[in-house]
Every structure is written in structure tokens, then in C-alpha cells.
Design a protein around this motif. Structure first.
Motif, PDB file in Angstrom:
ATOM      1  N   SER A 147       0.926  -1.235   0.068  1.00  0.00           N
ATOM      2  CA  SER A 147       0.084  -0.029  -0.097  1.00  0.00           C
ATOM      3  C   SER A 147       0.906   1.316  -0.020  1.00  0.00           C
ATOM      4  O   SER A 147       0.462   2.207  -0.445  1.00  0.00           O
ATOM      5  CB  SER A 147      -1.000   0.084   1.157  1.00  0.00           C
ATOM      6  N   GLY A 148       2.240   1.134   0.676  1.00  0.00           N
ATOM      7  CA  GLY A 148       2.805   2.321   0.682  1.00  0.00           C
ATOM      8  C   GLY A 148       3.442   2.725  -0.807  1.00  0.00           C
ATOM      9  O   GLY A 148       3.800   3.843  -0.907  1.00  0.00           O
ATOM     10  N   ALA A 164      -1.991  -3.480  -1.707  1.00  0.00           N
ATOM     11  CA  ALA A 164      -2.462  -4.226  -0.107  1.00  0.00           C
ATOM     12  C   ALA A 164      -1.409  -4.022   0.994  1.00  0.00           C
ATOM     13  O   ALA A 164      -0.342  -3.585   0.940  1.00  0.00           O
ATOM     14  CB  ALA A 164      -2.624  -5.662  -0.391  1.00  0.00           C
ATOM     15  N   ALA A 165      -2.090  -3.887   1.917  1.00  0.00           N
ATOM     16  CA  ALA A 165      -1.421  -3.585   3.153  1.00  0.00           C
ATOM     17  C   ALA A 165      -0.628  -4.763   3.852  1.00  0.00           C
ATOM     18  O   ALA A 165       0.564  -4.748   4.480  1.00  0.00           O
ATOM     19  CB  ALA A 165      -2.320  -3.179   4.526  1.00  0.00           C
ATOM     20  N   GLU A 169      -4.612  -9.659   2.445  1.00  0.00           N
ATOM     21  CA  GLU A 169      -5.470  -9.036   1.455  1.00  0.00           C
ATOM     22  C   GLU A 169      -5.355  -9.306  -0.079  1.00  0.00           C
ATOM     23  O   GLU A 169      -6.037  -9.492  -0.894  1.00  0.00           O
ATOM     24  CB  GLU A 169      -5.108  -7.555   1.897  1.00  0.00           C
ATOM     25  N   LEU A 170      -4.040  -9.613  -0.512  1.00  0.00           N
ATOM     26  CA  LEU A 170      -3.561  -9.658  -1.682  1.00  0.00           C
ATOM     27  C   LEU A 170      -4.105 -11.232  -2.130  1.00  0.00           C
ATOM     28  O   LEU A 170      -4.476 -11.381  -3.230  1.00  0.00           O
ATOM     29  CB  LEU A 170      -2.081  -9.965  -1.980  1.00  0.00           C
ATOM     30  N   VAL A 171      -3.839 -12.144  -1.193  1.00  0.00           N
ATOM     31  CA  VAL A 171      -4.555 -13.510  -1.453  1.00  0.00           C
ATOM     32  C   VAL A 171      -6.066 -13.381  -1.479  1.00  0.00           C
ATOM     33  O   VAL A 171      -6.577 -13.993  -2.523  1.00  0.00           O
ATOM     34  CB  VAL A 171      -4.317 -14.424  -0.363  1.00  0.00           C
ATOM     35  N   ALA A 172      -6.656 -12.734  -0.754  1.00  0.00           N
ATOM     36  CA  ALA A 172      -8.089 -12.308  -0.971  1.00  0.00           C
ATOM     37  C   ALA A 172      -8.622 -11.961  -2.284  1.00  0.00           C
ATOM     38  O   ALA A 172      -9.302 -12.053  -2.940  1.00  0.00           O
ATOM     39  CB  ALA A 172      -8.650 -11.814   0.103  1.00  0.00           C
ATOM     40  N   HIS A 173      -7.735 -10.896  -2.685  1.00  0.00           N
ATOM     41  CA  HIS A 173      -7.782 -10.262  -3.864  1.00  0.00           C
ATOM     42  C   HIS A 173      -7.746 -11.113  -5.202  1.00  0.00           C
ATOM     43  O   HIS A 173      -8.528 -11.407  -6.052  1.00  0.00           O
ATOM     44  CB  HIS A 173      -6.835  -8.975  -4.257  1.00  0.00           C
TER      45      HIS A 173
END
Length: 513
Positions: A147-148, A164-165, A169-173
Motif C-alpha cells: 500500500s505504501g 495491499a497492506a 489482502e492480496l490473497v483474498a484479491h
């Protein structure tokens, strides 16, 4: 319906390895095969990349993802290209997750990724998001990043950027359980400039020289007593320069991205102003060190490089400036790296007339005057001195001037004239089909076409060249300078007054005089 990969399959993700500003494509291949359990990373990784396997293993354990009791091999292709940096953590992790059936291999294969992985699964921002996004756009891939890095990478606008933070989150995406929204570009930042030129008491000739230098991107050398205001004048130069164009902002920001100087994804339209100390090493000024990083001359691309106490810099550092000043690029050649950076900057240098600084004051000058001045300025070689378009003397300010109320033109008023002159130059070069941007870029037949004076002006130029023994480089720099002076005046023709003023700026500090 995604049922997971077949055993012993090879999953792929993509990333980049940086060679200067060039983002070299790297295919991250992961194979999970039968054999003794192990985790190997091959393909010429450096220490940071080799250590990625421990970060990946621990982060996956924190997410309750167990690695199979098989042999895991990660190959970074092409294998003969050196891979440096922790930004390979994320593509290695995604390729591994695809290989063991956690995420769809086809979605990972269509992605480019960069990012460092913490032990608890958080994604840490890394350098180089901007050139990586450009590479992803050229390849038609989406970019996955921390995310940064999202706001910085989204500036390219050529490809979707999903930031993603953390890894969860990236796996869920990627599995469509919780799709991420595309990242948005960061805000354009306005970097404040230091003060106004009207605050500088006296020094009208120096102010005029600054205006001319800003209008044509000419190099300027100021020689004067300590406390005469040289540094104060240079600090106010950014306030005279027009904002970066969109193309220039992208060029400059890519260099700053590689160097890790972009804050929170914000891209500035203010021209960079770099002022390294005179103890800076050659690698710091020109570029080099571990990974052949950009130096100050490249960080000042499209902006200003201010070198105070100019003769105090190591001789080797000063001499390395000669070629970049002419070509607008620098090649950093090392045993394990050979990279090229752009460095089209405006050089502003300040120097005392001698070591004690009081050469021009008979009451305070040392007993070695004037030889001490010749020795001190002699540290600046003739070829380097010849590359300054303007060389001016900055005398000490009288007490009456110091006590006077602020006056004179403001930076805003001068900046308006500078912008008008630059617009005239841009239109002229565009009409001629040239890629030059300002008069300082003109050379050869193009310079003769735009800057040749009228008959009287040409006669004066020839006499001045013979009288003051101007080199061929000095002759052409006078032509460029005269063209800029005419542009500031709004004159289509370069005439005698323009040539006379341009010649007057070549006489101070000339080693042959």
C-alpha cells in the motif's frame, strides 16, 4: 472453478531488476517437486534476495499456511542477471502460493509484483515502484505492490495498480474473495522555495545573471567575498524557474523513485535543487556505490545543482562533471554494474576569490595576494571553467545597502519573464523539429540557425573572440547566452547589445586573463 495445480507444476510471477533507470524484466519461477524438503532461491540473487526464503516461510506460517514437505525451487530468470533488493519477496511468495494451489496460477502469471515481506505478513514499501509500473504497463500486466507504493505507482496510469497492506489482502484479491480497488495517484506536491529575490540587498548584476541563467538553463559561477550573498542568491533560483512539465516530472520522479526520495507517492512539479557539501565523495556526486545508485547530478536532473565552496571539492570530483555537463547523461561503470542516468541540470557554483576570501580588499588581504587567488581558483581547471556560460563577481554588500528597506523586483515578476522566454524557446525548437528544450541544448547547425547575430553583432563577437582568446566552446556559449538575452528582451534578432552583455559574462575568473 479453480482446483489447484497439478503436482510438480511450475508457477510464474514477474518482477524487475534495476539497472539504472531501466527496469529489466525478471520471471520468477517456482517449482514444488518430490524430494528432500528444502527451499532454494537460484538465479544470481544477492544476500537480500537469498534471505527472502526465511521471510516467506515465516510469513506464511503466520497466516497458517503450511508448506508441503517437498523440495521448493525458485528460479529468477534470466539467471545471469544480478538480482538485488528485498522487492523480490512478494513475487517469490506469489509464485510459491500459486505452485501449492493457494492462488490461481494464471492470475499470478499475468501480474508483475514488488514488495518486501515482514515476518507477520505485512507488506513493506520499497524503492522503484514508478519504473516498475511503467514496465508493467508496457507488458500489459497488472501491478501488485504494498500500500505504501500504490500512490506512486498509480502515477503511470498505463496499468491497474492493486496495493495491499498485507499478504492476506492480496490473497483474498487474487481469489476474488475480497477484490481490491485500484490505487489512485498521490497528490501533486508543491515544494516551498526559499524566500524572494527582493530580499537580497544590492547585487543587481548577480540578479540579472540569475535571470539569464534561469531563462536558458545556463551554468553560472559566482566569485565573491565571504558574506556577499552568493548562497542566498543561489537558494532563490528555484523561485525563478517554471514548473516541471508532465514529461519532465515523470523523468525526474523516476530517478527519485530509484533513490527512495518520493514521500507517500507524491510527485512534485517543483524543479529539484540539490546542494551537496564540498566533502561529498565522487560516488555521492556522480553516482555509484552499492548497486550504482544515482548521484547528486542525476537527482538534480531538470533542476539545479548548487556547489558551494566550489574549489574545495576534490579535484577528481570536479573533473568528472565535465562530460555530464556536455552530454546531459552520466554512465556509472563499475566492475559489476554499467548503468546510465540522465543528468541535464543547471550548475550553479560559488567560490571565494582566494582561501582567506579577502583578495579584493587591500586592507584585509593576506601577504600572498594576488598569487593566493591564482592558486585557489587554479583548482578549477581551464576546461571546467570554460563550461560556465556566466562568470560574475559578487562584491561585498555595503552597510548602506544592508540598512536599506527591501526593494527591487520580486521573484514572481522575474519568474514571469523567465517563463515567457522559455515558452519562446520551446516554440522555436518545436517549429524547427528539434528535441531541444532551451537555448543551452542548441549546438551545431541548430545553434547557428537560431543564434547567429546580425552583421554588427557578428563583427563584435569575432573581435571579442580574438581579443579575449575564446575557445570554440566559449564562442558557442556566448552565442547561446546572447540568444537567451535577446529572448528575455523579446527580440527576434540577436544584435550588438545582446552580444556585448553575453561577452561581459565570460571575463571573470578566466584562467587565461
Amino acid at each position: 472453478m479453480f482446483d489447484g495445480p497439478r503436482p510438480e507444476s511450475v508457477a510464474r510471477c514477474h518482477s524487475v531488476a534495476f539497472e539504472g533507470l531501466e527496469a529489466r524484466r525478471v520471471e520468477v519461477q517456482c517449482a514444488v517437486t518430490a524430494g528432500l524438503p528444502g527451499f532454494a532461491v537460484v538465479g544470481l540473487p544477492d544476500k537480500a534476495v537469498s534471505e527472502a526464503r526465511e521471510r516467506v516461510r515465516t510469513a506464511l506460517q503466520a497466516m497458517a499456511i503450511a508448506l508441503p514437505s517437498k523440495r521448493i525451487t525458485v528460479n529468477l530468470s534470466p539467471a545471469d542477471l544480478p538480482k538485488e533488493g528485498s522487492h523480490f519477496d512478494l513475487p517469490i511468495t506469489l509464485a510459491l502460493l500459486a505452485a501449492i494451489g493457494i492462488v490461481p496460477p494464471d492470475r499470478v502469471a499475468d501480474s508483475m509484483a514488488l514488495g518486501e515481506l515482514s515476518l507477520d505478513g505485512r507488506l513493506v514499501a520499497v524503492h522503484g515502484a514508478l519504473p516498475t509500473a511503467l514496465a508493467a504497463g508496457e507488458d500489459g500486466r497488472v501491478l501488485l505492490c504494498p500500500s505504501g507504493c500504490g500512490a506512486e505507482a498509480a502515477w503511470v496510469g498505463a496499468t491497474p495498480v492493486f496495493a495491499a497492506a498485507n499478504l492476506a489482502e492480496l490473497v483474498a484479491h487474487l481469489t476474488d474473495r475480497a477484490p481490491l480497488e485500484p490505487a489512485r495517484p498521490g497528490e501533486v506536491r508543491e515544494t516551498p522555495v526559499a524566500g524572494c529575490l527582493s530580499e537580497v540587498r544590492g547585487q543587481e548584476r548577480a540578479k540579472r545573471a540569475l535571470e539569464i541563467a534561469a531563462a536558458g538553463r545556463h551554468h553560472l559561477l559566482m566569485i565573491g567575498a565571504p558574506g556577499s550573498g552568493k548562497s542566498m542568491l543561489a537558494a532563490r533560483l528555484p523561485g525563478l524557474l517554471p514548473h516541471l512539465s508532465a514529461a519532465e516530472a515523470l523523468e525526474t520522479s523516476m530517478i527519485h523513485s530509484i533513490a527512495g526520495l518520493l514521500d507517500e507517492g507524491g510527485i512534485s512539479r517543483t524543479r529539484p535543487f540539490r546542494a551537496p557539501h564540498h566533502t561529498a565523495s565522487m560516488a555521492a556526486v556522480v553516482g555509484g556505490g552499492r548497486g550504482a545508485k544515482p548521484g547528486e547530478i542525476s537527482l538534480a536532473h531538470n533542476g539545479v545543482l548548487f556547489l558551494d565552496e566550489f574549489p574545495e571539492y576534490p579535484r577528481a570530483v570536479l573533473e568528472t562533471l565535465r562530460q555530464p555537463i556536455e552530454t546531459g547523461e552520466v554512465v556509472v561503470a563499475r566492475a559489476n554494474a554499467h548503468v546510465k542516468y540522465p543528468c541535464r541540470f543547471m550548475l550553479i557554483a560559488a567560490a571565494n576569490p582566494c582561501r582567506c576570501g579577502h583578495l579584493y580588499d587591500a586592507n584585509e588581504a593576506c601577504g600572498r595576494a594576488p598569487i593566493c587567488g591564482q592558486d585557489y581558483l587554479g583548482r578549477i581547471s581551464g576546461p571546467l571553467m570554460d563550461r560556465f556560460d556566466l562568470r560574475i563577481e559578487v562584491p561585498a554588500v555595503s552597510y548602506r545597502d544592508l540598512d536599506a528597506a527591501p526593494g527591487g523586483e520580486t521573484s514572481v515578476a522575474i519568474a514571469a519573464r523567465v517563463k515567457t522566454a522559455r515558452d519562446v524557446q520551446a516554440a522555436r525548437f518545436a517549429k524547427l523539429g528539434s528535441t531541444a528544450r532551451v537555448n543551452a541544448d542548441a549546438e551545431g547547425a541548430l545553434l547557428d540557425r537560431i543564434a547567429m547575430p546580425d552583421a554588427a553583432g557578428k563583427e563584435m563577437l569575432l573581435k571579442a573572440a580574438e581579443r579575449f582568446r575564446l575557445s570554440a566552446r566559449g564562442y558557442h556559449r556566448v552565442l547561446r547566452l546572447a540568444r537567451t538575452i535577446a529572448d528575455l528582451e523579446g527580440s527576434e534578432t540577436v544584435s550588438t547589445p545582446h552580444v556585448a552583455e553575453a561577452v561581459s559574462y565570460r571575463l571573470i575568473g578566466a584562467p587565461e586573463l
